[in-house]
Enzyme design. Structure first.
Site, mmCIF file in Angstrom:
data_model
loop_
_atom_site.group_PDB
_atom_site.id
_atom_site.type_symbol
_atom_site.label_atom_id
_atom_site.label_comp_id
_atom_site.label_asym_id
_atom_site.label_seq_id
_atom_site.Cartn_x
_atom_site.Cartn_y
_atom_site.Cartn_z
ATOM 1 N N HIS A 76 -0.057 -74.894 105.658
ATOM 2 C CA HIS A 76 -1.446 -74.501 105.934
ATOM 3 C C HIS A 76 -1.552 -73.863 107.312
ATOM 4 C CE1 HIS A 76 -2.684 -77.966 103.087
ATOM 5 N NE2 HIS A 76 -2.868 -76.833 102.442
ATOM 6 N N LYS A 122 -9.581 -84.103 92.935
ATOM 7 C CA LYS A 122 -8.606 -84.819 93.746
ATOM 8 C C LYS A 122 -9.236 -86.055 94.353
ATOM 9 C CE LYS A 122 -5.876 -80.836 95.297
ATOM 10 N NZ LYS A 122 -5.411 -80.109 96.497
ATOM 11 N N ARG A 147 2.335 -70.390 97.069
ATOM 12 C CA ARG A 147 3.744 -70.764 97.160
ATOM 13 C C ARG A 147 4.580 -70.171 96.049
ATOM 14 N NH1 ARG A 147 2.067 -76.886 97.492
ATOM 15 N NH2 ARG A 147 0.799 -75.962 95.879
ATOM 16 N N SER A 154 0.569 -80.800 99.992
ATOM 17 C CA SER A 154 -0.057 -82.008 100.529
ATOM 18 C C SER A 154 0.397 -83.237 99.732
ATOM 19 C CB SER A 154 -1.581 -81.889 100.493
ATOM 20 O OG SER A 154 -2.023 -80.882 101.351
#
Length: 136
Positions: A16, A40, A90, A127
């Site tokens: 990030h 989440k 990614r 994360s």
């Protein structure tokens, strides 16, 4: 031009930070906006995420940290006068997830999305992976 880099940042990663630093070199201002993702389960409380991001970006004069909950990203972008959303990707999975949202954001508001591919040293970091590693 002002850009918004949105995410849950739960927790913020070096990947990030890499995207924020790169975006800061491209735009007059970058707003790192911590969003609540209902899909989440939050690990870090919002104030902790904001404080961590503020600390990590303190050396970047054109970066500020903010939060937004319960509204569309395009509404937040309009409110702060941002013309572009920055997203780090990614790989193909991230891109497949992000492309429909980018198209919807453009169709709803005219706000474009800039995809920044992950730096080769950070493409494997998420994360979720950071949290899993820290629980060992």
């Amino acid at each position: 031009m002002r850009a918004v880099f949105p995410g849950s940042f739960d927790p913020a990663t070096q990947g990030h930070l890499n995207v924020v630093r790169r975006a800061a070199g491209m735009f007059d201002e970058v707003v790192v906006c911590v969003l609540t993702n209902p899909a989440k389960t939050g690990r870090l409380p919002l104030p902790d995420r904001l404080a961590l991001l503020a600390e990590l970006t303190a050396d970047l004069a054109n970066v500020r940290v903010d939060s937004s909950a319960g509204r569309l990203l395009v509404d937040y972008c309009r409110e702060v006068g941002a013309g572009v959303v920055v997203r780090g990707v990614r790989g193909g999975g991230d891109l497949a997830h992000e492309l429909p949202m980018a198209a919807a954001n453009r169709d709803l508001s005219g706000i474009e999305t800039l995809f920044l591919p992950a730096d080769s040293g950070y493409g494997h970091i998420s994360s979720t992976l950071v949290v899993a590693a820290s629980q060992r």
